[in-house]
Design a protein around this motif. Sequence first.
Motif, PDB file in Angstrom:
ATOM      1  N   TRP A 181      42.674  38.627  72.058  1.00 21.47           N
ATOM      2  CA  TRP A 181      42.962  37.761  70.903  1.00 21.47           C
ATOM      3  C   TRP A 181      42.120  36.479  70.981  1.00 21.47           C
ATOM      4  N   ASN A 182      42.292  35.748  72.102  1.00 22.60           N
ATOM      5  CA  ASN A 182      41.700  34.412  72.228  1.00 22.60           C
ATOM      6  C   ASN A 182      40.241  34.506  72.682  1.00 22.60           C
ATOM      7  N   MET A 183      39.310  34.404  71.698  1.00 20.93           N
ATOM      8  CA  MET A 183      37.882  34.489  72.027  1.00 20.93           C
ATOM      9  C   MET A 183      37.129  33.446  71.212  1.00 20.93           C
ATOM     10  N   PRO A 184      36.016  32.927  71.747  1.00 19.89           N
ATOM     11  CA  PRO A 184      35.208  32.008  70.934  1.00 19.89           C
ATOM     12  C   PRO A 184      34.576  32.809  69.794  1.00 19.89           C
ATOM     13  N   GLY A 185      34.055  32.138  68.786  1.00 21.10           N
ATOM     14  CA  GLY A 185      33.516  32.877  67.646  1.00 21.10           C
ATOM     15  C   GLY A 185      34.670  33.441  66.849  1.00 21.10           C
ATOM     16  N   MET A 186      34.659  34.765  66.643  1.00 19.34           N
ATOM     17  CA  MET A 186      35.748  35.362  65.858  1.00 19.34           C
ATOM     18  C   MET A 186      36.852  35.866  66.790  1.00 19.34           C
ATOM     19  N   PRO A 187      38.068  35.293  66.688  1.00 16.50           N
ATOM     20  CA  PRO A 187      39.159  35.768  67.543  1.00 16.50           C
ATOM     21  C   PRO A 187      39.633  37.163  67.151  1.00 16.50           C
ATOM     22  N   LEU A 247      42.510  38.425  66.218  1.00 16.23           N
ATOM     23  CA  LEU A 247      43.350  38.618  65.026  1.00 16.23           C
ATOM     24  C   LEU A 247      42.470  38.723  63.776  1.00 16.23           C
ATOM     25  N   GLU A 248      41.436  37.867  63.728  1.00 18.37           N
ATOM     26  CA  GLU A 248      40.528  37.923  62.566  1.00 18.37           C
ATOM     27  C   GLU A 248      39.749  39.231  62.563  1.00 18.37           C
TER      28      GLU A 248
END
Lengths: 130, 245
Positions: A57-63, A65-66
């Motif tokens: 879920w928690n990532m730089p750029g596009m997480p 969930l998106e």
Amino acid sequence: MSKDLRFLVVDDFSTMRRIIKNLLHDLGYQNVAEADDGNTALPLLQVGNIDFLITDWNMPGMPGLELLKAVRADPKLAKMPVLMLTAEAKREQIVEAAQAGVNGYVIKPFTAVTLKEKLDKILETRAAAK
Amino acid sequence: MTAAELKSRYGNLVLNLSAALEAGDEAAFTVHLNSIVRDRDDGMWTQLRKLTTDLGSALERFQLDSRLVDLAEKEVPDARHRLDHVLKMTDEAAHKTMDLVEQSGPLADRISSDAEQLSELWQQFRNRQISPEDFRQLLDKMQVFLDDVRASSEALRKNLAEVLMTQGYQDLSGQIIRGVIKLVDEVESTLGQLVCLATDPSSKAENADKYRESRGHGPAVPGVDHGNVVNGQQDIDALLSGLGI
């Protein structure tokens, strides 16, 4: 269960990608691609060679969930099985992921058994629906 | 000081002093002169005390300001580098451990499959069903297997020792993180001393919360309040099953 499934593992930490890749290999799945966030994952998914998406879920750029929402919004990818594998533990988040159309949710730290159980469950549900 | 204030403050003192001078009364003259000098001294001491206090608080503020400047310019960037280093160190340790695990897996697999093959021949031998040719083969294979087991076990032992040593990163990274926690404490207390909350932060906090919600919060850390979090995979399974997943 077919072992020819093509997986895409999306996580910003290369160590976690490697752990998941190794676990998938141990389960007999040899075809595993990698991406480090939603922005790099989407083009790979759109090429059309992926059968199963596992994302953090928690990532730089596009997480994650998106990425999940983008996958569900794309008619070609909308039915892709998506397993979220993340440290995000808030109830509202899990409900939000479910509403966005996630097929399974595994919390980190996780075990090889849990990953296998969730993968099998998703694949069985899909096989039964066909 | 106006002319009237000057007259009211010093008029009588000067008159008394002049009178004592005219009269040639040395004792009275000395008393009145001392009284004028004391009056001057009192004013000077009051001013000096005020100056000292002002200087003291200016120095204190200066110390606080320069500590903050020091924290912002040097120690916070330092902390960022230190945390980057922790990230790099943990990444390297995890990869090294997995390299060793990946090297060890095939060694164990080979021992297992060779033993299985030998076991079949061995069983034939024990049942006295082995041909002379197979018996020779069994002896040759046994020799190769024993050499292989010795070499593979040594390699496995070496890999395990390296896995053990690689875990040393936890000590080093723990020390660095502890240092950063100490710095955060100091920044918090120094900022706490600067009372300067001019705007209502609630609207900004709300927007920040929404932004964070979509990006995720990272792992729940024991002792830190993360709101309504699940307690392990079973909780999640129950929650999702309630939602029909």
